[in-house]
Design an enzyme around this catalytic site. Structure first.
Site, mmCIF file in Angstrom:
data_model
loop_
_atom_site.group_PDB
_atom_site.id
_atom_site.type_symbol
_atom_site.label_atom_id
_atom_site.label_comp_id
_atom_site.label_asym_id
_atom_site.label_seq_id
_atom_site.Cartn_x
_atom_site.Cartn_y
_atom_site.Cartn_z
ATOM 1 N N CYS A 110 0.811 -1.215 0.000
ATOM 2 C CA CYS A 110 0.000 0.000 0.000
ATOM 3 C C CYS A 110 0.844 1.265 0.000
ATOM 4 C CB CYS A 110 -0.937 -0.015 1.195
ATOM 5 S SG CYS A 110 -2.575 0.419 0.705
ATOM 6 N N LYS A 169 0.668 3.608 -3.071
ATOM 7 C CA LYS A 169 -0.549 4.351 -3.410
ATOM 8 C C LYS A 169 -0.194 5.840 -3.623
ATOM 9 C CE LYS A 169 -4.941 4.656 -0.893
ATOM 10 N NZ LYS A 169 -5.692 3.951 0.144
ATOM 11 N N ASP A 198 -11.781 -3.608 2.657
ATOM 12 C CA ASP A 198 -12.689 -2.504 2.313
ATOM 13 C C ASP A 198 -14.142 -2.879 2.616
ATOM 14 O OD1 ASP A 198 -10.867 -0.665 1.505
ATOM 15 O OD2 ASP A 198 -11.024 -1.135 -0.634
ATOM 16 N N SER A 210 -5.864 -10.689 -17.025
ATOM 17 C CA SER A 210 -4.430 -10.808 -16.732
ATOM 18 C C SER A 210 -3.620 -9.922 -17.662
ATOM 19 C CB SER A 210 -4.004 -12.266 -16.894
ATOM 20 O OG SER A 210 -4.165 -12.654 -18.233
ATOM 21 N N ASP A 261 -10.953 1.229 7.424
ATOM 22 C CA ASP A 261 -9.746 0.442 7.653
ATOM 23 C C ASP A 261 -8.531 1.335 7.410
ATOM 24 O OD1 ASP A 261 -10.181 0.571 4.909
ATOM 25 O OD2 ASP A 261 -9.274 -1.382 4.521
#
Ligand code: FAD
Length: 744
Positions: free
Chosen positions: A416, A419, A479, A531, A618
Site C-alpha cells: 500500500c 498508493k 474494504d 491478466s 480500515d
C-alpha cells in the site's frame, strides 16, 4: 565489494527469464550460490530460494553461541538481503516432498512449485526414530534453527531440576556432542551436572585417537562426566535413558547429537538414493537419476567420494555447485567436485581454547587456535553480509527487474506504500464529475439494494506470489469489512512479471491460488478477472459485498463528539517493508510485518457491533492519521490523536527515528502542518508512525466512550492483542495531537 557489484547487477539489462531454477534450502552451499548471483545475475534464469528458515545458522559458530561467547546475530546469515541483492525470489515455506517426475516441490499448505532445474541443500534430520521414545522426549541438535530456541526454553523450564542436581545428558560423542557438552559447561557453570554418553569406547571416533584423548582430557578438566559403552536403546518417560546394558539413566534434559537421517520426503521423491537414503549425486553434484537435480551438503551422498556429514564439505561444494548450475543452464561442460580428503577441524573447547584435529598434525590445544578458528569463521560470515542499498538506487527485487523495467526502476515502495498520496489523489480526481469528495471504502452498486463494491490492489510487497495473492485478497476484502459487509464475489486484475509464457503461467497460477485461498476462506467467490504482463507482479481485486441481514453498513460519517477511536492492529508495516527492500532492516522485521498483515480483521466486526460502533474504516495507504481524519471529516468533527497509543510493530520505532519511511508517508504527513498540540513534531518517531501507510492494516472504529473500555477488552479477548484506543472525536474542528482519555 558485494554492495558495489550488486548495483552493477541490478542495473544490467537482462532478457526475460525462460527457466526456473529452484534452490531448496538455505544451507552452507546455497549461500555461495546466492552470493554469486548477487555479484552477477545469470541471463535467462529466474532463481527462487525456498527455505523454511530465512536466518541460516552457521554451524561452526554454534558451540560458541551456546557457550555465550558469540551473539545470535554473529552466527546467522540473513538470507533475505542476500537473496534480494541477487534478484532471487525468496519463499519462506517448508517443503514436504519432491516429485522428480513432475519436477515439482510439494508443500502441506500451498500449491506445488514447478522447477526446470532444482538444487537441494536442505541438510538432514536427527535419527530420532531409530530409538523408541526418543521423539518428543529428547532435544535434537538439528535443525539448528529450532534447537537453539528450544534449548533456551528447556534450560529455563528445568532450572529447578538442574539446581537440584539432575543431570543434562548429551547422547553422541562426535564433534557436535563434545562441543555442545563443553559449551553447556561454559554457559551453566560448574554446579550443573553434565554427562556425555558414548555408544562405543571412543570419543570422536571419526577423528584420530590422539584427538579423542585430548578431548577426553578437556571434558575431564571441565567436569563433564563421560560414560562409555552407553548405547541408548529406548527413551522412557521422564526422560529416562534405557541403555543396552539395561541400566536406566534419568535426566533433566537429554541432548541428542547422534548420527543423521535423511529427510523423510526423499524416499518418495523418485530420485536415486544411496543405501542410507540420502540423495545420491555424482562428481558434478547431479542426481544419479535426474540430471536437472543437483544436491550438496548433508542431504547429498557423494557417491564418487563418500565423506562424513559435515559443514566443511557443504561449504567446499558451494563454488562447484554454483559453477555447475550456471554451466548446466547455459549448456556448458560441468566440473567435478573433489572434496578434500582430510579436513582440519578446530573444535571449540568452550574455555577460550580450541583443539586441532587433522590426520597428519599433532592434536594441538591452545588459545591461538581458538582465535584462528574465530577469524576463519568471521571471515566466512563477512562474505554474506551486505551493506544497505543506497538511497535512490535500483529496486533490489527481481520482480522489479524482470522485463522492460530492468535497469530503470527506482526504489519504489510496494504494497500500500505505492498508493498515490491523498493530495495527489484529490488533485487528479478534481476534474471528474463528483470531484474529490470523500468516499466510503466501498460504493453501493447502482440499482441493487444492499450490495456494495470496492477495488483495491498493489504491486506485491513480497517475492512469493502465492503469499502476495493472499495479501492482496485480504487487503481488498478489508474494504468490505470496513463497512461491516459480507464478502460475496471478487474479480481480479493480475499482472505477472514479463517472462516466457511457461513461467508467466506458473506465476499466474501461484498468484491466483493465493488470492483464491483467502477469498474462499472469507466465503467470497473468485468470479473472474483479467491478466496482464508487466514489469512487476501486481494484483488488484474488485470485491462485492452484501449488507449483513438486519445491519446497516457502517459508514465513516456516523461518529459523534466524544467517541473513542479504536484501532484493532499494530502499525509499522509501511516502514518495515520499505526498510526491508532497502536492506536496512533484518528479515525478522519483514517477517513481523507479514504476520501482522495476515492477521484477519473480520472477527473484530461482531465485537465492534456489540459495543455500538458508530463509524468504521480500515487503515491502509494514508496511515492512521489520514484514515482517522476521514472519519472525523465525514462526521463533521475535529480529531484528537494520541501518538503514544498505537502499538508499534517490533523494531520500527528505531527505523523511524533514523529517518526511514515509506515513500507515501511524507504525503500522509501533510495534515500535521496545521496540527496543534505538543505532540505535533514530525521528528518524533511516534508521530511519523501515524503517517505510516499500512497494507492489510487494522480496522479503525468510532465507539461511544461509554462502551470503549469494554469493547477494547472484548477485542483483546477475541485475539486482537494490539487493539488500542488511539484518539477521540471532538466538537472543536481541527487536528490535535495529545494523549487520549477514553472517559473524557
Ligand atoms: C552442534 C553442532 C556443531 C557443528 N559444528 C560443526 C563444525 O564446527 N564444522 C562443521 O563442518 N560442521 C559442523 N556441524 C555439522 C553441520 O551443522 C552440518 O554439516 C551443516 O549444517 C550441513 O549444512 P547443509 O548445507 O547440508 O544444511 P544446513 O546448514 O542444515 O541447512 C539446511 C537448510 O535447508 C532448510 N530446510 C531444511 N529442510 C527444509 C524443508 N523441508 N523445507 C524448506 N527448507 C528446508 C533449512 O531451513 C536450512 O536453510 C555441526 C553440527 C552441530 C549439530
Amino acid at each position: 565489494m558485494l554492495g558495489q557489484v550488486r548495483e552493477n547487477a541490478v542495473h544490467s539489462l537482462q532478457p526475460p527469464p525462460e527457466l526456473d531454477l529452484l534452490l531448496f534450502g538455505g544451507g552452507h552451499a546455497h549461500v555461495a550460490v546466492l552470493r554469486a548471483l548477487a555479484m552477477a545475475p545469470w541471463p535467462g534464469v529466474r532463481v527462487t530460494l525456498v527455505t523454511r528458515e530465512v536466518l541460516a545458522p552457521y554451524s561452526g559458530m554454534l558451540p560458541a553461541h551456546v557457550a555465550g561467547t558469540l551473539s545470535w546475530e554473529a552466527m546467522h546469515i540473513d538470507l533475505g538481503p542476500l537473496a534480494r541483492a541477487g534478484g532471487v525470489r525468496l519463499i519462506e515455506a517448508e517443503v514436504t516432498g519432491i516429485d522428480a517426475a513432475q519436477r515439482q516441490l510439494h508443500f502441506a499448505d500451498r500449491p506445488p512449485l514447478s522447477y526446470d532445474v532444482l538444487s537441494v541443500d536442505s541438510g538432514i534430520t536427527p535419527a530420532l526414530d531409530e530409538v523408541p521414545g526418543a521423539r518428543g522426549q529428547v532435544l535434537p541438535t538439528k535443525p539448528i534453527a529450532t534447537f537453539l530456541p528450544r534449548l533456551t526454553e528447556a534450560l529455563e523450564a528445568q532450572h529447578e531440576a538442574l539446581a537440584a542436581g539432575q543431570p543434562i545428558r548429551v547422547v553422541g560423542a562426535g564433534a557436535a556432542g563434545v562441543e555442545l557438552a563443553l559449551a553447556l559447561r561454559a554457559r551453566l557453570g560448574p554446579a550443573v551436572s553434565l554427562e556425555l554418553l558414548v555408544a562405543g569406547e571412543r570419543i570422536l571416533p571419526a577423528l584420530p585417537a590422539r584427538v579423542g584423548r585430548k578431548a577426553r582430557a578437556a571434558l575431564a578438566a571441565a567436569g563433564v562426566a563421560v560414560r562409555f559403552e552407553a548405547r541408548v536403546t529406548a527413551v522412557e518417560d521422564g526422560p529416562t535413558l534405557r541403555l543396552a546394558s539395561g541400566e536406566a539413566l534419568p535426566a533433566a534434559l537429554v541432548l541428542w547429537a547422534t548420527h543423521a537421517a535423511p529427510p523423510a520426503w526423499l524416499a518418495s521423491s523418485g530420485l536415486a538414493l544411496d543405501k542410507a537414503g540420502f540423495l545420491a549425486v555424482g562428481e558434478t553434484l547431479q542426481s544419479l537419476s535426474h540430471s536437472e537435480v543437483f544436491a550438496a551438503g548433508d542431504v547429498a551422498a557423494l557417491t564418487h567420494a563418500p565423506r562424513p556429514k559435515s559443514g566443511v564439505y557443504a561449504v567446499r561444494a558451494g563454488p562447484v555447485l554454483t559453477d555447475n548450475l550456471k554451466a548446466f543452464i547455459a549448456g556448458h561442460p560441468l566440473r567435478p567436485f573433489k572434496p578434500q580428503r582430510r579436513a582440519l577441524y578446530l573444535l571449540n573447547l568452550g574455555d577460550g581454547r580450541s583443539l586441532a584435529a587433522h590426520p597428519w598434525l599433532p592434536a594441538w590445544v591452545g588459545r591461538p587456535l581458538w582465535r584462528l578458528k574465530l577469524a576463519i569463521d568471521e571471515r566466512f560470515m563477512a562474505r554474506f553480509r551486505l551493506p544497505p542499498m543506497a538511497e535512490g538506487s535500483a529496486a533490489p527485487s527481481l520482480l522489479a527487474r524482470t522485463g522492460a523495467e530492468r535497469g530503470v526502476a527506482l526504489m519504489r515502495c510496494e504494497g500500500c506504500g505505492s498508493k498515490l498520496g491523498p493530495d495527489t489523489l484529490r488533485a487528479g480526481l478534481a476534474g471528474l464529475p463528483g470531484g474529490a469528495r470523500p468516499v466510503e471504502d466501498a460504493t453501493p452498486v447502482a440499482g441493487a439494494r444492499g450490495l456494495w463494491q470496492s477495488i483495491d490492489g498493489f504491486p506485491l510487497p513480497v517475492d512469493d506470489l502465492y503469499l502476495g495473492g493472499r495479501l492482496a485478497a485480504q487487503h481488498a476484502l478489508s474494504d468490505l469489512y470496513a463497512l461491516g459487509l459480507e464478502p460475496r464475489q471478487a474479480w481480479a486484475l493480475a499482472t505477472v512479471p514479463v517472462a516466457s509464457d511457461r513461467l508467466m503461467a506458473r506465476d499466474l497460477g501461484q498468484l491466483m491460488a493465493g488470492a483464491e485461498a483467502t477469498l474462499s476462506a472469507a466465503g467470497c467467490e473468485l468470479a473472474g478477472g483479467h491478466s496482464l504482463e508487466g514489469p512487476r507482479a501486481e494484483l488488484a481485486l474488485t470485491v462485492l459485498g452484501a449488507e449483513a441481514p438486519g445491519s446497516a453498513p457502517l459508514l465513516k460519517g456516523g461518529g459523534q463528539a466524544g467517541d473513542v477511536l479504536i484501532l484493532t492492529k499494530a502499525l509499522g508495516v509501511g516502514v518495515a517493508l520499505a526498510a526491508s527492500a532497502k536492506g536496512t532492516a533484518p528479515s525478522s522485521l519483514r517477517q513481523g510485518a507479514l504476520a501482522l498483515m495476515l492477521e484477519p480483521s473480520a472477527p473484530a466486526l461482531p465485537v465492534l457491533r456489540a459495543h455500538g460502533v458508530r463509524a468504521l474504516t480500515d487503515v491502509t495507504g494514508f496511515g492512521l492519521l489520514g484514515h482517522a481524519l476521514e472519519i472525523a471529516e465525514a462526521s463533521g468533527l475535529g480529531l484528537t490523536l494520541d501518538p503514544a497509543a498505537p502499538v508499534a510493530l517490533d523494531g520500527v520505532l528505531p527505523l523511524l527515528a533514523a529517518g526511514e519511511g515509506a515513500q507515501l508517508s511524507e504525503a500522509n504527513a501533510a495534515p500535521l502542518a496545521v496540527a496543534e498540540g505538543k505532540g505535533a513534531n514530525l521528528a518524533e518517531p511516534r508521530v511519523r508512525l501515524l503517517c505510516d501507510p499500512q497494507t492489510c492494516g487494522g480496522l479503525l472504529a468510532a465507539v461511544p466512550a461509554a462502551t470503549a473500555e469494554a469493547c477494547l477488552q472484548a477485542l483483546q479477548d477475541a485475539g486482537f492483542a494490539s487493539a488500542r484506543a488511539v484518539g477521540r472525536l471532538r466538537v472543536e474542528a481541527g487536528l490535535f495531537l495529545s494523549e487520549a482519555h477514553p472517559h473524557d
